[in-house]
Design an enzyme around this catalytic site. Structure first.
Site, PDB file in Angstrom:
ATOM      1  N   ASN A   9      71.534  84.393  41.881  1.00  0.00           N
ATOM      2  CA  ASN A   9      70.442  83.545  41.374  1.00  0.00           C
ATOM      3  C   ASN A   9      70.905  82.916  40.060  1.00  0.00           C
ATOM      4  O   ASN A   9      70.898  83.568  39.017  1.00  0.00           O
ATOM      5  CB  ASN A   9      69.190  84.421  41.170  1.00  0.00           C
ATOM      6  N   TRP A  10      71.284  81.649  40.128  1.00  0.00           N
ATOM      7  CA  TRP A  10      71.825  80.979  38.931  1.00  0.00           C
ATOM      8  C   TRP A  10      70.741  80.515  37.961  1.00  0.00           C
ATOM      9  O   TRP A  10      71.043  80.041  36.875  1.00  0.00           O
ATOM     10  CB  TRP A  10      72.674  79.777  39.342  1.00  0.00           C
ATOM     11  N   LYS A  11      69.503  80.598  38.385  1.00  0.00           N
ATOM     12  CA  LYS A  11      68.383  80.161  37.533  1.00  0.00           C
ATOM     13  C   LYS A  11      68.662  78.745  37.014  1.00  0.00           C
ATOM     14  O   LYS A  11      69.275  77.957  37.723  1.00  0.00           O
ATOM     15  CB  LYS A  11      68.138  81.185  36.420  1.00  0.00           C
ATOM     16  N   HIS A  98      59.462  84.592  42.274  1.00  0.00           N
ATOM     17  CA  HIS A  98      60.215  85.258  41.199  1.00  0.00           C
ATOM     18  C   HIS A  98      59.301  85.456  39.984  1.00  0.00           C
ATOM     19  O   HIS A  98      58.457  84.612  39.696  1.00  0.00           O
ATOM     20  CB  HIS A  98      61.429  84.401  40.826  1.00  0.00           C
ATOM     21  N   GLU A 147      62.079  93.426  42.230  1.00  0.00           N
ATOM     22  CA  GLU A 147      62.643  93.190  40.897  1.00  0.00           C
ATOM     23  C   GLU A 147      61.608  93.554  39.843  1.00  0.00           C
ATOM     24  O   GLU A 147      60.764  92.714  39.494  1.00  0.00           O
ATOM     25  CB  GLU A 147      62.985  91.707  40.709  1.00  0.00           C
ATOM     26  N   SER A 187      69.407  93.394  36.438  1.00  0.00           N
ATOM     27  CA  SER A 187      70.579  93.868  35.675  1.00  0.00           C
ATOM     28  C   SER A 187      71.663  94.495  36.552  1.00  0.00           C
ATOM     29  O   SER A 187      72.383  95.402  36.089  1.00  0.00           O
ATOM     30  CB  SER A 187      70.154  94.849  34.575  1.00  0.00           C
ATOM     31  N   GLY A 208      71.392  88.007  38.852  1.00  0.00           N
ATOM     32  CA  GLY A 208      71.282  86.866  37.950  1.00  0.00           C
ATOM     33  C   GLY A 208      72.523  86.746  37.079  1.00  0.00           C
ATOM     34  O   GLY A 208      73.542  86.183  37.475  1.00  0.00           O
ATOM     35  N   GLY A 209      72.442  87.311  35.864  1.00  0.00           N
ATOM     36  CA  GLY A 209      73.499  87.160  34.859  1.00  0.00           C
ATOM     37  C   GLY A 209      74.915  87.411  35.370  1.00  0.00           C
ATOM     38  O   GLY A 209      75.841  86.641  35.079  1.00  0.00           O
TER      39      GLY A 209
HETATM   40  P1  PGA Z   1      69.542  89.696  36.210  1.00  0.00           P
HETATM   41  O1  PGA Z   1      68.518  88.708  36.964  1.00  0.00           O
HETATM   42  O2  PGA Z   1      70.543  90.154  37.233  1.00  0.00           O
HETATM   43  O3  PGA Z   1      70.172  88.836  35.145  1.00  0.00           O
HETATM   44  O4  PGA Z   1      68.745  90.814  35.675  1.00  0.00           O
HETATM   45  C1  PGA Z   1      68.040  89.015  38.249  1.00  0.00           C
HETATM   46  C2  PGA Z   1      66.969  88.037  38.643  1.00  0.00           C
HETATM   47  O5  PGA Z   1      66.122  87.713  37.813  1.00  0.00           O
HETATM   48  O6  PGA Z   1      66.933  87.566  39.791  1.00  0.00           O
END
Ligand code: PGA
Length: 224
Positions: A9-11, A98, A147, A187, A208-209
Site C-alpha cells: 500500500n503506497w498510500k 482503510h 489493521e 508495521s 505500508g512503509g
Molecule cells: P504500515 O501501513 O505498514 O506502514 O504500518 C500499513 C497500512 O496502513 O496499510
C-alpha cells in the site's frame, strides 16, 4: 498451493516517474525471490496505476495491481472521483475502508458498503480493511485486512499487533467469514514478518512503509 498474499500500500507516495523506477528496480531484484508461494499486489496512487500496469506487462512481472480507493458511485457527474470501471482498466483489486480514509475523509460504513458494491459491479476483487474484531464485514469483500489503527506505522503507536492477538481476532471473524482470505496489516517489516508464520488463518499482509523502497520490499518478500 495456497499462496501468501503481499499487498504493498503506497498510500499518497510516489510520482509517476518514481513508480516506474520502483517497478524497473523490482524487475532487477525479483529473481532472488521465490515467486511460487506468493501473490504480489501493488497499490499505487491513481495517477501511477497506468504506468505500473504497462511496466508490469512490458517486463512480464507476476504482479497484480490494486487501487487504494474507489468512488461510491458509478460513472457520472462526481467531480474528483475515480469509478470502478476506470480502475478495472488497470487493476484487479481495490482496497476499501482503510482507517486513514475513515479518519481523514470521514468515510462511513454506508460509504464502505456502496464502494464494495461498485467494486463488485466493476468486477474488482475487494480487499476490505477492518479495524477491530467487531467491524462490519461486507458480503462482497473477498479479502479482509485486519489493521488495528494503533499498529499502523504512521498512525498510532506504530507497534505491530501481537501474533496471539491476531490469532484471536482471526478466529472470531472467521466464524462468519469462513470463505474470505484474511490479511494482517500494521508495521509489518522484514524483521517481524516471520513472527506471523504460525497464524494458520493468515493468508498474507498489507504493508505500508516497508513496501516503499524496492530493497526493503524485496527483503520482506525474501523472508517468506
Ligand atoms: P504500515 O501501513 O505498514 O506502514 O504500518 C500499513 C497500512 O496502513 O496499510
Amino acid at each position: 498451493m495456497n499462496k501468501k498474499i503481499f499487498v504493498a500500500n503506497w498510500k499518497s507516495h510516489k510520482t509517476v516517474a518514481e513508480s516506474y523506477d520502483f517497478i524497473s528496480q523490482l524487475r532487477e531484484m525479483i529473481s532472488t525471490v521465490n515467486l511460487d508461494n506468493k501473490e504480489i499486489i501493488i497499490a499505487p496512487s491513481f495517477p501511477s496505476l497506468m504506468v505500473c500496469h504497462d511496466a508490469i506487462v512490458k517486463f512480464l512481472l507476476p504482479i497484480k495491481l490494486a487501487a487504494q480507493n474507489i468512488s461510491s458511485f458509478a460513472e457520472g457527474a462526481y467531480t474528483g472521483e475515480v469509478n470502478g470501471k476506470q480502475i478495472k482498466e488497470f487493476a484487479d483489486y481495490v482496497i476499501i475502508g482503510h482507517s486513514e480514509r475513515k479518519r481523514y475523509y470521514h468515510e462511513t460504513e454506508g460509504d464502505v458498503e456502496s464502494k464494495v458494491k461498485e467494486a463488485k459491479d466493476a468486477g474488482l476483487t475487494v480487499i476490505q480493511c477492518i479495524q477491530d474484531q467487531n467491524s462490519q464485514i461486507h458480503g462482497g469483500a473477498d479479502v479482509v485486512a485486519y489493521e488495528p489503527p494503533n499498529a499502523i506505522s504512521t498512525f498510532g503507536v506504530g507497534e505491530p499487533e501481537n501474533p496471539d492477538r491476531i490469532k484471536e481476532v482471526f478466529s472470531k471473524i472467521s466464524e462468519d467469514t469462513n470463505e474470505k482470505k484474511l490479511l494482517y496489516g500494521g508495521s509489518v517489516d522484514s524483521k517481524n514478518i516471520k513472527s506471523y508464520a504460525e497464524i494458520d488463518k493468515c493468508s498474507g499482509f498489507l504493508i505500508g512503509g516497508a513496501s516503499l523502497k524496492p530493497d526493503s520490499f524485496i527483503d520482506l518478500l525474501s523472508q517468506w
